[in-house]
Design a protein around this motif. Structure first.
Motif, PDB file in Angstrom:
ATOM      1  N   GLN A 287      25.786 -66.347  -7.408  1.00  0.00           N
ATOM      2  CA  GLN A 287      26.287 -65.698  -6.126  1.00  0.00           C
ATOM      3  C   GLN A 287      27.506 -65.082  -6.531  1.00  0.00           C
ATOM      4  OE1 GLN A 287      26.410 -68.053  -2.590  1.00  0.00           O
ATOM      5  NE2 GLN A 287      24.197 -68.221  -2.445  1.00  0.00           N
ATOM      6  N   PHE A 288      28.503 -65.564  -7.128  1.00  0.00           N
ATOM      7  CA  PHE A 288      29.666 -64.978  -7.558  1.00  0.00           C
ATOM      8  C   PHE A 288      29.403 -63.685  -8.289  1.00  0.00           C
ATOM      9  CE2 PHE A 288      33.155 -64.503 -10.792  1.00  0.00           C
ATOM     10  CZ  PHE A 288      34.152 -64.209  -9.901  1.00  0.00           C
ATOM     11  N   ILE A 289      28.570 -63.906  -9.633  1.00  0.00           N
ATOM     12  CA  ILE A 289      28.133 -62.486 -10.048  1.00  0.00           C
ATOM     13  C   ILE A 289      27.489 -61.328  -9.376  1.00  0.00           C
ATOM     14  CG2 ILE A 289      26.750 -61.799 -12.137  1.00  0.00           C
ATOM     15  CD1 ILE A 289      27.059 -64.622 -13.305  1.00  0.00           C
ATOM     16  N   ARG A 290      26.779 -61.861  -8.514  1.00  0.00           N
ATOM     17  CA  ARG A 290      26.068 -60.978  -7.545  1.00  0.00           C
ATOM     18  C   ARG A 290      26.907 -60.107  -6.622  1.00  0.00           C
ATOM     19  NH1 ARG A 290      21.957 -59.066  -9.970  1.00  0.00           N
ATOM     20  NH2 ARG A 290      21.751 -57.779  -8.183  1.00  0.00           N
ATOM     21  N   LYS A 291      27.889 -60.768  -6.357  1.00  0.00           N
ATOM     22  CA  LYS A 291      28.926 -60.062  -5.566  1.00  0.00           C
ATOM     23  C   LYS A 291      29.666 -58.859  -6.198  1.00  0.00           C
ATOM     24  CE  LYS A 291      30.269 -63.693  -2.140  1.00  0.00           C
ATOM     25  NZ  LYS A 291      31.404 -64.605  -1.661  1.00  0.00           N
ATOM     26  N   ILE A 292      29.998 -59.480  -7.343  1.00  0.00           N
ATOM     27  CA  ILE A 292      30.660 -58.280  -8.449  1.00  0.00           C
ATOM     28  C   ILE A 292      29.449 -57.023  -8.575  1.00  0.00           C
ATOM     29  CG2 ILE A 292      31.432 -57.628 -10.605  1.00  0.00           C
ATOM     30  CD1 ILE A 292      32.541 -60.779 -10.724  1.00  0.00           C
TER      31      ILE A 292
ATOM     32  N   ILE B 260      16.596 -54.959  -3.232  1.00  0.00           N
ATOM     33  CA  ILE B 260      17.068 -53.958  -3.831  1.00  0.00           C
ATOM     34  C   ILE B 260      18.006 -53.242  -3.011  1.00  0.00           C
ATOM     35  CG2 ILE B 260      16.383 -51.633  -4.542  1.00  0.00           C
ATOM     36  CD1 ILE B 260      14.069 -52.847  -6.078  1.00  0.00           C
ATOM     37  N   TYR B 261      17.266 -53.062  -1.615  1.00  0.00           N
ATOM     38  CA  TYR B 261      18.281 -52.542  -0.533  1.00  0.00           C
ATOM     39  C   TYR B 261      19.548 -53.359  -0.283  1.00  0.00           C
ATOM     40  CZ  TYR B 261      14.540 -49.598   1.479  1.00  0.00           C
ATOM     41  OH  TYR B 261      13.670 -48.442   1.687  1.00  0.00           O
ATOM     42  N   SER B 262      19.423 -54.759  -0.235  1.00  0.00           N
ATOM     43  CA  SER B 262      20.729 -55.219   0.160  1.00  0.00           C
ATOM     44  C   SER B 262      21.662 -55.262  -1.158  1.00  0.00           C
ATOM     45  CB  SER B 262      20.068 -56.946   0.074  1.00  0.00           C
ATOM     46  OG  SER B 262      19.703 -57.197   1.241  1.00  0.00           O
ATOM     47  N   ASP B 263      21.215 -55.325  -2.419  1.00  0.00           N
ATOM     48  CA  ASP B 263      22.197 -55.113  -3.492  1.00  0.00           C
ATOM     49  C   ASP B 263      22.796 -53.801  -3.720  1.00  0.00           C
ATOM     50  OD1 ASP B 263      21.649 -57.624  -4.205  1.00  0.00           O
ATOM     51  OD2 ASP B 263      20.301 -57.259  -5.913  1.00  0.00           O
ATOM     52  N   LEU B 264      22.131 -52.781  -3.142  1.00  0.00           N
ATOM     53  CA  LEU B 264      22.688 -51.247  -3.077  1.00  0.00           C
ATOM     54  C   LEU B 264      23.476 -51.195  -1.873  1.00  0.00           C
ATOM     55  CD1 LEU B 264      19.590 -49.332  -5.060  1.00  0.00           C
ATOM     56  CD2 LEU B 264      21.672 -50.815  -5.971  1.00  0.00           C
ATOM     57  N   GLY B 265      23.435 -52.064  -0.992  1.00  0.00           N
ATOM     58  CA  GLY B 265      24.117 -51.701   0.258  1.00  0.00           C
ATOM     59  C   GLY B 265      23.442 -50.532   1.041  1.00  0.00           C
TER      60      GLY B 265
ATOM     61  N   GLU C 134      16.087 -56.693 -13.003  1.00  0.00           N
ATOM     62  CA  GLU C 134      16.964 -56.033 -13.544  1.00  0.00           C
ATOM     63  C   GLU C 134      17.088 -55.976 -15.019  1.00  0.00           C
ATOM     64  OE1 GLU C 134      20.576 -57.140 -11.646  1.00  0.00           O
ATOM     65  OE2 GLU C 134      19.905 -56.135 -10.025  1.00  0.00           O
ATOM     66  N   LYS C 135      16.378 -56.787 -15.665  1.00  0.00           N
ATOM     67  CA  LYS C 135      16.246 -57.071 -17.448  1.00  0.00           C
ATOM     68  C   LYS C 135      15.266 -55.941 -17.868  1.00  0.00           C
ATOM     69  CE  LYS C 135      16.700 -62.108 -17.437  1.00  0.00           C
ATOM     70  NZ  LYS C 135      15.965 -63.271 -17.650  1.00  0.00           N
ATOM     71  N   TYR C 136      14.453 -55.341 -17.027  1.00  0.00           N
ATOM     72  CA  TYR C 136      13.568 -54.238 -17.474  1.00  0.00           C
ATOM     73  C   TYR C 136      13.688 -52.841 -16.888  1.00  0.00           C
ATOM     74  CZ  TYR C 136      11.569 -58.878 -18.241  1.00  0.00           C
ATOM     75  OH  TYR C 136      11.463 -60.222 -18.915  1.00  0.00           O
ATOM     76  N   ILE C 137      14.445 -52.656 -15.954  1.00  0.00           N
ATOM     77  CA  ILE C 137      14.873 -51.320 -15.362  1.00  0.00           C
ATOM     78  C   ILE C 137      16.283 -51.531 -14.806  1.00  0.00           C
ATOM     79  CG2 ILE C 137      12.431 -51.063 -14.573  1.00  0.00           C
ATOM     80  CD1 ILE C 137      13.368 -51.169 -11.754  1.00  0.00           C
ATOM     81  N   ASN C 138      16.510 -50.170 -14.839  1.00  0.00           N
ATOM     82  CA  ASN C 138      18.121 -49.997 -14.448  1.00  0.00           C
ATOM     83  C   ASN C 138      17.961 -49.668 -13.004  1.00  0.00           C
ATOM     84  OD1 ASN C 138      20.376 -48.299 -13.344  1.00  0.00           O
ATOM     85  ND2 ASN C 138      21.039 -48.190 -15.562  1.00  0.00           N
ATOM     86  N   ILE C 139      18.226 -50.532 -12.085  1.00  0.00           N
ATOM     87  CA  ILE C 139      17.927 -50.342 -10.540  1.00  0.00           C
ATOM     88  C   ILE C 139      18.700 -49.217  -9.883  1.00  0.00           C
ATOM     89  CG2 ILE C 139      19.570 -51.706  -9.552  1.00  0.00           C
ATOM     90  CD1 ILE C 139      15.826 -51.926  -8.855  1.00  0.00           C
ATOM     91  N   VAL C 140      19.633 -48.833 -10.471  1.00  0.00           N
ATOM     92  CA  VAL C 140      20.315 -47.772  -9.974  1.00  0.00           C
ATOM     93  C   VAL C 140      19.833 -46.531 -10.240  1.00  0.00           C
ATOM     94  CG1 VAL C 140      22.542 -46.538  -9.704  1.00  0.00           C
ATOM     95  CG2 VAL C 140      22.899 -48.640  -9.634  1.00  0.00           C
TER      96      VAL C 140
ATOM     97  N   LYS D 186      26.908 -56.137  -6.784  1.00  0.00           N
ATOM     98  CA  LYS D 186      26.655 -55.413  -5.504  1.00  0.00           C
ATOM     99  C   LYS D 186      27.807 -54.385  -5.309  1.00  0.00           C
ATOM    100  CE  LYS D 186      24.869 -57.796  -2.033  1.00  0.00           C
ATOM    101  NZ  LYS D 186      24.728 -58.907  -1.075  1.00  0.00           N
ATOM    102  N   PHE D 187      29.149 -54.801  -5.613  1.00  0.00           N
ATOM    103  CA  PHE D 187      30.237 -54.036  -5.282  1.00  0.00           C
ATOM    104  C   PHE D 187      29.929 -52.959  -6.249  1.00  0.00           C
ATOM    105  CE2 PHE D 187      34.310 -52.415  -6.354  1.00  0.00           C
ATOM    106  CZ  PHE D 187      34.970 -52.272  -5.099  1.00  0.00           C
ATOM    107  N   LYS D 188      29.767 -52.999  -7.682  1.00  0.00           N
ATOM    108  CA  LYS D 188      29.472 -51.905  -8.608  1.00  0.00           C
ATOM    109  C   LYS D 188      28.537 -50.943  -7.956  1.00  0.00           C
ATOM    110  CE  LYS D 188      27.379 -52.764 -12.526  1.00  0.00           C
ATOM    111  NZ  LYS D 188      27.292 -53.113 -13.640  1.00  0.00           N
ATOM    112  N   TYR D 189      27.105 -51.599  -7.572  1.00  0.00           N
ATOM    113  CA  TYR D 189      26.089 -50.801  -7.369  1.00  0.00           C
ATOM    114  C   TYR D 189      26.505 -49.788  -6.044  1.00  0.00           C
ATOM    115  CZ  TYR D 189      22.755 -53.482 -10.281  1.00  0.00           C
ATOM    116  OH  TYR D 189      22.122 -54.137 -11.363  1.00  0.00           O
TER     117      TYR D 189
END
Length: 206
Positions: A15-20, A46-51, A194-200, A22-25
């Motif tokens: 969860q700590f890693i995902r916060k970082i 995907i929607y959640s991570d990209l805001g 995310e290991k297989y595609i660049n989600i952004v 998600k902020f970048k995304y």
């Protein structure tokens, strides 16, 4: 012990890693009008991570593969129908979550406590679908076979994806070599895709 470690990892380090991440995304993506129709929780993750706003009714749901491909092939038709509560599922004997039905397909509302809540969210989100910018996502589980994959390849739109644990040699296939035999249940929750595609880049169609 493995389950305990996974739980601790998910609740703390992950969860700590995902916060970082998600902020970048959030500041990397420029697209705001994409509707993702997915066979499971991929769209919501995907929607959640990209805001981004949920422009799809398939949030916190999953479909068995045959139902999903029918839904995608006739999206306008199924979204025009009123969602009904299923008395039972033709795939499994018992569920602890609500199941909806649209004509001849089932929708499993895995993360909903009641059909009333599922019904409200489904109806609100289906109104937001952008038919001019849709992408389809699925995985090779829940009854998937190559025939369904071939039908998926014929769906409209660009950059549709089937994440697979097996090689089917399909047009829209993204083979996930670390998955063994079947796409794992934590493929979405741990964002293994995310290991297989660049989600952004995928979201922004770069």
């Amino acid at each position: 012990m493995k389950r305990i470690f996974k739980y601790i990892y998910r609740k703390s380090i992950f969860q700590f890693i995902r916060k970082i991440v998600k902020f970048k995304y959030k500041y990397q993506t420029t697209t705001n009008n994409l509707s993702i129709i997915s066979s499971n929780c991929l769209a919501g993750c995907i929607y959640s991570d990209l805001g981004k706003e949920f422009l799809s009714p398939t949030i916190n749901t999953f479909f068995y593969a045959e139902c999903f491909i029918k839904f995608c092939e006739h999206l306008d038709y199924y979204l025009s129908l009123d969602l009904k509560e299923a008395k039972y599922s033709k795939y499994i004997d018992k569920t602890d979550y609500p199941v909806g039905v649209l004509d001849n397909i089932e929708i499993h509302f895995l993360h909903y406590s009641s059909f009333a809540d599922a019904y409200e969210k489904w109806n609100n989100r289906k109104k937001k679908v952008n038919y001019n910018n849709i992408r389809f996502l699925m995985t090779d589980r829940d009854g998937f076979n190559k025939n369904i994959g071939s039908r998926f390849d014929l769906l409209p739109g660009k950059k549709n994806i089937i994440f697979t644990a097996n090689k089917y040699y399909l047009q829209d296939e993204v083979y996930c070599k670390l998955e063994k035999g079947i796409i794992s249940s934590d493929f979405t929750s741990f964002r293994k895709y995310e290991k297989y595609i660049n989600i952004v880049d995928w979201f922004d169609e770069k």
